[in-house]
Scaffold this motif. Structure first.
Motif, PDB file in Angstrom:
ATOM      1  N   THR A 262     -36.180   1.507  12.771  1.00 13.83           N
ATOM      2  CA  THR A 262     -35.539   2.394  11.794  1.00 13.83           C
ATOM      3  C   THR A 262     -36.042   3.827  11.926  1.00 13.83           C
ATOM      4  O   THR A 262     -35.494   4.740  11.307  1.00 13.83           O
ATOM      5  N   ILE A 263     -37.092   4.014  12.720  1.00 16.25           N
ATOM      6  CA  ILE A 263     -37.735   5.323  12.841  1.00 16.25           C
ATOM      7  C   ILE A 263     -36.789   6.345  13.494  1.00 16.25           C
ATOM      8  O   ILE A 263     -36.230   6.088  14.558  1.00 16.25           O
ATOM      9  N   GLN A 264     -36.640   7.501  12.842  1.00 13.80           N
ATOM     10  CA  GLN A 264     -35.915   8.636  13.422  1.00 13.80           C
ATOM     11  C   GLN A 264     -36.939   9.500  14.154  1.00 13.80           C
ATOM     12  O   GLN A 264     -37.886  10.001  13.540  1.00 13.80           O
ATOM     13  N   SER A 265     -36.766   9.667  15.462  1.00  9.53           N
ATOM     14  CA  SER A 265     -37.813  10.304  16.263  1.00  9.53           C
ATOM     15  C   SER A 265     -38.113  11.730  15.809  1.00  9.53           C
ATOM     16  O   SER A 265     -39.271  12.161  15.826  1.00  9.53           O
ATOM     17  N   ASP A 266     -37.079  12.496  15.385  1.00 10.11           N
ATOM     18  CA  ASP A 266     -37.344  13.868  14.954  1.00 10.11           C
ATOM     19  C   ASP A 266     -38.118  13.911  13.643  1.00 10.11           C
ATOM     20  O   ASP A 266     -39.055  14.710  13.488  1.00 10.11           O
ATOM     21  N   LEU A 267     -37.769  13.036  12.692  1.00 11.73           N
ATOM     22  CA  LEU A 267     -38.508  12.984  11.435  1.00 11.73           C
ATOM     23  C   LEU A 267     -39.933  12.500  11.660  1.00 11.73           C
ATOM     24  O   LEU A 267     -40.883  13.002  11.036  1.00 11.73           O
ATOM     25  N   GLN A 268     -40.102  11.534  12.552  1.00  4.25           N
ATOM     26  CA  GLN A 268     -41.437  11.015  12.847  1.00  4.25           C
ATOM     27  C   GLN A 268     -42.309  12.103  13.463  1.00  4.25           C
ATOM     28  O   GLN A 268     -43.473  12.269  13.076  1.00  4.25           O
ATOM     29  N   ALA A 269     -41.761  12.835  14.419  1.00  8.54           N
ATOM     30  CA  ALA A 269     -42.523  13.912  15.058  1.00  8.54           C
ATOM     31  C   ALA A 269     -42.916  14.975  14.035  1.00  8.54           C
ATOM     32  O   ALA A 269     -44.044  15.496  14.043  1.00  8.54           O
ATOM     33  N   LYS A 270     -41.983  15.299  13.132  1.00 13.43           N
ATOM     34  CA  LYS A 270     -42.263  16.306  12.104  1.00 13.43           C
ATOM     35  C   LYS A 270     -43.336  15.801  11.141  1.00 13.43           C
ATOM     36  O   LYS A 270     -44.251  16.554  10.764  1.00 13.43           O
ATOM     37  N   ALA A 271     -43.258  14.543  10.734  1.00  5.12           N
ATOM     38  CA  ALA A 271     -44.252  13.975   9.819  1.00  5.12           C
ATOM     39  C   ALA A 271     -45.637  13.954  10.458  1.00  5.12           C
ATOM     40  O   ALA A 271     -46.650  14.216   9.788  1.00  5.12           O
ATOM     41  N   GLN A 272     -45.716  13.653  11.749  1.00 10.61           N
ATOM     42  CA  GLN A 272     -47.009  13.677  12.441  1.00 10.61           C
ATOM     43  C   GLN A 272     -47.576  15.094  12.479  1.00 10.61           C
ATOM     44  O   GLN A 272     -48.756  15.310  12.213  1.00 10.61           O
ATOM     45  N   GLU A 273     -46.726  16.031  12.824  1.00 11.62           N
ATOM     46  CA  GLU A 273     -47.159  17.434  12.899  1.00 11.62           C
ATOM     47  C   GLU A 273     -47.686  17.907  11.545  1.00 11.62           C
ATOM     48  O   GLU A 273     -48.753  18.532  11.468  1.00 11.62           O
ATOM     49  N   LEU A 274     -46.948  17.618  10.461  1.00 13.34           N
ATOM     50  CA  LEU A 274     -47.338  18.102   9.138  1.00 13.34           C
ATOM     51  C   LEU A 274     -48.580  17.378   8.620  1.00 13.34           C
ATOM     52  O   LEU A 274     -49.415  17.988   7.940  1.00 13.34           O
ATOM     53  N   SER A 275     -48.720  16.085   8.935  1.00  5.85           N
ATOM     54  CA  SER A 275     -49.903  15.343   8.503  1.00  5.85           C
ATOM     55  C   SER A 275     -51.169  15.917   9.137  1.00  5.85           C
ATOM     56  O   SER A 275     -52.185  16.118   8.452  1.00  5.85           O
ATOM     57  N   ARG A 276     -51.113  16.182  10.420  1.00 10.11           N
ATOM     58  CA  ARG A 276     -52.306  16.738  11.075  1.00 10.11           C
ATOM     59  C   ARG A 276     -52.570  18.156  10.582  1.00 10.11           C
ATOM     60  O   ARG A 276     -53.735  18.540  10.388  1.00 10.11           O
ATOM     61  N   GLN A 277     -51.510  18.911  10.355  1.00 12.67           N
ATOM     62  CA  GLN A 277     -51.672  20.265   9.833  1.00 12.67           C
ATOM     63  C   GLN A 277     -52.363  20.221   8.466  1.00 12.67           C
ATOM     64  O   GLN A 277     -53.282  21.005   8.195  1.00 12.67           O
TER      65      GLN A 277
END
Length: 616
Positions: A262-277
């Motif tokens: 169910t993972i949307q790759s663009d949303l997943q990439a954005k969530a990873q970026e924001l979490s680390r930020q």
């Protein structure tokens, strides 16, 4: 001289004829009975032996037929395993997250390698073509064949591609070559590197097969892995190599199924970026996380933490650790950190106090039970509870007097929610705690999900502090799942990560359908809670989260704890939740940053808002 004395004669007793006949009769009877007894024992022994032989024959020919048939066959046949291709894993938008490319190792038995008798090729032609196909030096190849002519096996080339192996097979079939072997070597590769790493997980190779270690790779290992096959081939007694032009028993392998997440790759990439930020900008002691869920189905669209890593090199140093000091192969504490913490998604595995983000659920309890209405007024005066060391107040240590229920949510006041819980009573309050699932897992299809801590025999003080999200713990996944319930008109949905299971031909074998676990609130209650939450973004603690043009429902929350042994709490966790849009939500967005210094949290609203704007 002594004289020889005669031995005295024993008088012979005379017996009558009747006595003599009786003695003969008794002796005959004793002999007859002895013979009969011996005969019976012989018969019993023969019968016992016959039974044992029959049982043994039955065991060999019937019960253990397969076992002994295979043992017999193995004296002149060999069993070769056929390993299945592991299924691939893809994101919802079709990006490959995990694939299993094959390479092949080609070897020969030098003493028998060559064309069969009915081949149109000569030995020299086969050797030349074989070496050319594998980009090997012909003279060196022939030298090795001669030097190792007594060897059972000689590796010629490793890691040739599937295309090159198919080309080689075409020639081998044409030339009818025997005395060679090709071993398939399956690898696991992750084309997107670190994308969704704690969700997808990784697999290791064991006995030429691949097995999942963590994440989806582990949870769905049986579906991805398929079933091995085998073939029996007749072999020669000396070399142990398959004989040409002989029959074989072949049981094909069943390849693994593909998984569509169910993972949307663009949303997943954005969530990873924001979490680390979020983790880096606040110097968080325990990282950050972000979740995006489909409010209509419960599907996980993104689930990320700051702890993502390269799936092709999972042992590499975490981003916040000096690589020079990193060696988990020698340092047990580092290996334990990877296997026990870093490789797992925070959202499912790490419960924490969620603070004021729990208040909308207490509001829902009271609205559903009818103990308050949206127009109710409640006191914000400090609350004193026996067993609590100080008065219960809000974040500003002030009292606002009598306030509306809506304002109590907007400005995240604590005393009103203690009073709302008291109005419900202990039994009713904890009835809803159970309905909200705080004592159970969500059932997400991923390994490592944990359950938070909830009072088993609660007292009034427990209810009072729980009403504003203290002294209980929840995972981010549980909190987000409960907010999906509010977004879905009071019906709790089971979250999930795998949308479809597909075979190699593209046929759908399984497809997930939204699953309602239970109804927690009425439709009317859920709508009223969402509409009140709109004001959090307009007028309250979530104004920095507000996105113009999208009327969303918001909630913020902060919990504190003492990590350094002082006299007061010195770190805090910040939480944010958005339901977009409020009237008919499509998305639930949740983020949290854990254990930061209390003055460092100001950038987090902007980071959460970036995901809202990205989706909007």
């Amino acid at each position: 001289m002594s004289k020889n004395k005669k031995r005295p004669e024993v008088p012979i007793r005379k017996m009558c004829r009747e006595e003599y006949v009786d003695r003969i009769r008794r002796q005959t009877l004793r002999a007859k009975y002895g013979l009969r007894k011996s005969f019976i024992l012989v018969i019993i022994g023969v019968l016992a032996f016959s039974v044992a032989i029959t049982a043994s024959l039955y065991k060999i020919t019937v019960k253990d037929h397969k076992k002994y048939s295979e043992m017999a066959a193995n004296t002149h046949t060999a069993r070769y395993p056929i390993y299945p291709a592991r299924g691939n894993t893809r994101s919802a938008d079709g990006k490959d997250l995990a694939i299993s490319p094959f390479t092949y190792t080609v070897g020969v038995t030098p003493g028998i390698f060559g064309p069969s008798k009915n081949s149109d090729y000569t030995q020299a032609q086969v050797e030349e073509k074989f070496a050319k196909s594998l980009y090997s030096d012909l003279l060196e190849f022939r030298h090795c064949l001669k030097e190792k002519e007594d060897a059972a096996d000689m590796v010629v080339k490793k890691e040739i591609t599937a295309e090159k192996n198919d080309e080689l097979n075409a020639f081998l079939d044409e030339a009818k070559v025997y005395g060679m072997r090709q071993d398939a070597n399956q690898a696991r590769y992750y084309p997107q590197g670190d994308l969704a790493s704690t969700i997808v997980g990784f697999a290791n190779k064991r006995d030429k097969n691949i097995e999942g270690v963590i994440g989806i790779e582990s949870y769905y290992n049986s579906l991805l892995g398929g079933k091995p096959g085998y073939y029996y081939g007749q072999v020669d007694n000396y070399w142990g190599q398959t004989l040409p032009n002989t029959s074989q028993i072949y049981v094909p392998a069943e390849d693994g199924y593909d998984l569509e997440l169910t993972i949307q790759s663009d949303l997943q990439a954005k969530a990873q970026e924001l979490s680390r930020q979020a983790a880096e900008v606040t110097n968080s002691l325990n990282g950050a996380q972000m979740l995006v869920l489909d409010a209509k189905t419960g599907a996980i669209l993104a689930m990320a933490g700051d702890n993502y890593f390269d799936l092709n090199d999972p042992m590499e140093a975490p981003y916040n650790v000096d690589p020079k000091s990193w060696d988990p192969s020698k340092k047990k504490e580092q290996l334990d950190y990877l296997t026990g913490t870093y490789w797992y998604g925070k959202s499912a595995s790490q419960p924490y106090e969620v603070g004021s983000t729990f208040k909308p659920f207490v509001l829902g309890m009271a609205l559903d039970e009818g103990t308050i209405t949206p127009e109710s007024i409640v006191s914000d005066e400090f609350v004193y509870i026996e067993g609590w060391p100080e008065a219960i107040s809000s974040y500003d240590d002030m009292s606002k007097g009598d306030i509306s229920i809506s304002y109590a949510i907007w400005d995240s006041r604590n005393p009103p929610f203690v009073r709302i819980a008291q109005g419900l009573g202990l039994d009713t309050f904890y009835k809803y705690i159970s309905r909200l699932g705080l004592r159970e897992k969500t059932g997400l299809d991923v390994a490592g999900e944990n359950v938070g801590l909830v009072h088993q025999e609660p007292q009034e003080i427990d209810m009072a502090v729980t009403a504003f999200g203290e002294q209980i713990t929840m995972t981010g996944l549980r909190l987000a799942t409960d907010y999906v319930m509010l977004a879905n008109n009071g019906a709790m949905l089971r979250p999930y990560l795998v949308q479809r299971v597909v075979d190699a031909d593209g046929e759908i074998k399984e497809e997930h359908q939204p699953e309602v676990i239970r109804n927690v609130y009425s439709v009317d209650t859920a709508e009223k809670v969402r509409q009140i939450m709109v004001g959090v973004g307009r007028y309250g603690t979530g104004q920095k989260l507000y996105v113009t043009g999208v009327e969303s429902a918001y909630k913020t929350g902060t919990s504190t704890r003492n990590l350094h042994g002082g006299h007061s709490d010195d770190t805090e966790t910040r939480n944010y939740v958005t339901l977009m849009p409020a009237d008919n939500p499509r998305y639930v967005i949740y983020s949290a940053t854990h254990d930061i210094k209390r003055q460092n949290g100001w950038p987090l609203e902007a980071i959460h808002r970036q995901m809202e704007e990205y989706i909007a």
